[in-house]
Design an enzyme around this catalytic site. Structure first.
Site, PDB file in Angstrom:
ATOM      1  N   HIS A  22       6.139  -0.746  -2.667  1.00 42.50           N
ATOM      2  CA  HIS A  22       5.413  -0.164  -3.876  1.00 42.50           C
ATOM      3  C   HIS A  22       5.412   1.485  -3.768  1.00 42.50           C
ATOM      4  CE1 HIS A  22       3.022  -3.866  -5.019  1.00 42.50           C
ATOM      5  NE2 HIS A  22       4.195  -3.931  -5.328  1.00 42.50           N
TER       6      HIS A  22
ATOM      7  N   ASN B 186       0.663  -1.213   0.057  1.00 45.54           N
ATOM      8  CA  ASN B 186       0.030  -0.154   0.104  1.00 45.54           C
ATOM      9  C   ASN B 186       0.903   1.137  -0.142  1.00 45.54           C
ATOM     10  OD1 ASN B 186      -2.051  -1.851   0.355  1.00 45.54           O
ATOM     11  ND2 ASN B 186      -2.322  -1.543   2.315  1.00 45.54           N
TER      12      ASN B 186
END
Ligand code: BV8
Length: 241
Positions: free
Chosen positions: A116, A99
């Site tokens: 990410h 997330n």
């Protein structure tokens, strides 16, 4: 009381933030705020239309900073588990999140990697320097390092780009004896392969998800994260050996 495991790796996905009001990746049936993934989450999409991509992330950053968006009991439970590990000698804990929101940090998690990237950070494409942001950025935003517009991008790992902290993550997966995957559909690699690495090195693997996926976990715990994660964490901490 000792914990039943001494080296814990937790992987979270969009599902852990769903009850905090942040839309999951796939619930948007492949569309994200009415955009195709290729348009807004790839380097090619950014090169083709940087204004569209900046606005896509500006909109998600704005949503994340709304007052009603806050950590839920699942985020808090993981911070509690990390603290329990820190209080016991020779125990280790790593939280790996796919997330890009900041809800784990706001819940108190510290041993955390955002593989990410992060919505609240931007990166200069010339110097690779990373800066915190809470407002919007666009093609005319001047970066602090180059003092000229056009060099900034969201500090986000797009499809086709190499995720962050992979060496640290892989080393932790090879050492852990418990691997938890929480709120992830297991469709994005390399995160989707972490379960295999942990299993190959002897870890007990548990999936906590609203639905049971077909991924080969030793244990599947089905339910909303805000309920099943605190229950599971308490079962570990109150474990009577
Ligand atoms: C890479 C940033 C090379 C963007 C993201 C073919 C085969 C295999 C791989 C590939 C392939 N073709 C291309 C690839 C590689 C590609 C990939 O995997 N593509 C997929 C689509 C096939 N991967 C990459 O490009 C990666 N890079 O491979 O580089 C490499 C690899 C290793 C080492 C060196 C080089 C980069 C991928 C990163 C992409 N960026 N995010 C942004 O966020 O803006 S990924 C994006 O998907 C989000 O980060 C999201 O988190 C992530 C994964 O999705 P999930 O988190 O799982 O979310 P999803 O909606 O899918 O699922 C939610 C789950 O929650 C569901 O299971 C649901 O049941 C559950 N749930 C819902 N509510 C609840 C709940 N659970 C509990 N409680 C609830 N209340």
């Amino acid at each position: 009381m000792s914990l039943p495991y001494r080296s814990i790796v937790v992987l979270t996905g969009a599902g852990i933030s769903a009850e905090s009001g942040i839309q999951t990746f796939r619930a948007a049936d492949g569309l994200w705020e009415n955009h195709r993934i290729e348009e807004v989450a790839t380097p090619e999409g950014f090169a083709a239309n940087p204004v569209l991509v900046h606005n896509f992330y500006n909109q998600r950053r704005y949503q994340l900073l709304q007052n009603h968006i806050r950590p839920n009991p699942a985020h808090t439970a993981l911070a509690k588990l990390e603290y329990a590990c820190s209080q016991r000698p020779d125990h280790e804990f790593l939280l790996v999140t796919q997330n890009v929101d900041n809800l784990h940090e706001r819940a108190g998690s510290e041993h955390l990697v955002h593989m990410h990237g992060e919505l609240l950070k931007m990166r200069c494409m010339v110097t690779e320097l990373v800066f915190d942001i809470r407002d919007s950025i666009n093609v005319d935003t001047v970066c602090q390092c180059c003092q000229q517009p056009g060099n900034l991008r969201p500090h986000i790992v797009w499809f086709g780009e190499i995720p962050l902290a992979m060496n640290q993550i892989t080393a932790a997966l090879q050492r852990c004896d418990l691997f938890l995957a929480i709120g992830t559909s297991g469709q994005v690699y390399p995160a989707a392969g972490f379960n295999d690495i942990a299993r190959q090195h002897g870890a007990h693997t548990v999936e906590l998800n609203l639905q049971t996926t077909t991924a080969p976990f030793d244990q599947h715990i089905r339910g909303p994260a805000s309920q099943v994660v605190p229950q599971f964490v308490d079962s570990l901490i109150n474990h009577t050996s």
